[in-house]
Design a protein around this motif. Structure first.
Motif, mmCIF file in Angstrom:
data_model
loop_
_atom_site.group_PDB
_atom_site.id
_atom_site.type_symbol
_atom_site.label_atom_id
_atom_site.label_comp_id
_atom_site.label_asym_id
_atom_site.label_seq_id
_atom_site.Cartn_x
_atom_site.Cartn_y
_atom_site.Cartn_z
ATOM 1 N N GLU A 36 74.784 59.338 -19.471
ATOM 2 C CA GLU A 36 74.105 60.178 -20.471
ATOM 3 C C GLU A 36 75.124 60.773 -21.440
ATOM 4 O OE1 GLU A 36 71.506 64.247 -20.609
ATOM 5 O OE2 GLU A 36 71.203 62.928 -18.900
ATOM 6 N N ALA A 37 76.247 61.234 -20.913
ATOM 7 C CA ALA A 37 77.290 61.809 -21.771
ATOM 8 C C ALA A 37 77.853 60.750 -22.701
ATOM 9 C CB ALA A 37 78.397 62.415 -20.913
ATOM 10 N N ALA A 38 78.074 59.555 -22.179
ATOM 11 C CA ALA A 38 78.591 58.467 -23.016
ATOM 12 C C ALA A 38 77.590 58.099 -24.098
ATOM 13 C CB ALA A 38 78.916 57.248 -22.153
ATOM 14 N N SER A 39 76.323 58.041 -23.752
ATOM 15 C CA SER A 39 75.280 57.717 -24.723
ATOM 16 C C SER A 39 75.195 58.788 -25.804
ATOM 17 C CB SER A 39 73.932 57.564 -24.015
ATOM 18 O OG SER A 39 72.910 57.328 -24.959
ATOM 19 N N THR A 40 75.266 60.047 -25.394
ATOM 20 C CA THR A 40 75.222 61.153 -26.350
ATOM 21 C C THR A 40 76.428 61.105 -27.279
ATOM 22 O OG1 THR A 40 73.985 62.518 -24.793
ATOM 23 C CG2 THR A 40 75.142 63.673 -26.553
ATOM 24 N N ALA A 41 77.592 60.838 -26.718
ATOM 25 C CA ALA A 41 78.807 60.740 -27.534
ATOM 26 C C ALA A 41 78.705 59.581 -28.518
ATOM 27 C CB ALA A 41 80.033 60.575 -26.639
#
Length: 169
Positions: A36-41
């Motif tokens: 999720e963090a990678a997708s948001t970034a």
């Protein structure tokens, strides 16, 4: 005594099993949060570069065409140079050139014109600015995505535009 040792061993295994299950759940949660963090970034990076491309047109001027034509006006060269420079700064990004029209004329003709104009911008960036063709795509939207009221000349002028959308890293 043996019975107490067996009960203690079973209890230990049960607690250990629960602990392992809890650790597995935390690991799974960590992976999900990481994704999720990678997708948001990633979405943030795509959005930031899209904003830079939009800012170029606000500062250097919009990409213009002659009425009813799909030839990029040479006066837009400064804008195209700045767009190519941004693409050079972000070599792994793919940009979609979005063509739009006002609602004057037939919708089918507007759809074709918007696609032809988006194609012309891609061709200009590839042929004159050296951007790799595989980093660009073109999509015509015709008059389906107005940003202003088509009932006024000023609104129609705003709707005749080319936008840039970063679609992939």
């Amino acid at each position: 005594m043996l019975k107490k040792v067996a009960i203690a061993a079973v209890f230990s295994l049960m607690v250990s099993g629960v602990a392992h299950a809890a650790l597995d759940a935390v690991k799974g949660l960590g992976k999900d949060l990481g994704k999720e963090a990678a997708s948001t970034a990633k979405q943030g990076a795509l959005s930031a570069v899209t904003k830079k491309l939009k800012k170029v047109q606000n500062e250097k001027g919009p990409i213009k065409f002659k009425t009813g034509k799909a030839e990029v006006d040479p006066a837009c060269d400064k804008t195209m140079t700045a767009i190519a420079a941004i693409m050079t700064d972000y070599p792994g990004f793919h940009v979609q050139v979005d063509g739009h029209t006002d609602n004057v004329g037939k919708p089918e003709a507007n759809m074709k014109l918007s696609q032809d104009r988006a194609d012309a911008v891609v061709k200009y960036l590839v042929d004159k600015k050296g951007v790799a063709a595989n980093r660009l795509s073109a999509k015509g939207f015709g008059d389906t995505q107005p940003i202003a009221d088509n009932k006024t000349k000023a609104g129609q002028a705003k709707n005749r535009r080319v936008d840039f959308t970063v679609t992939k890293m």
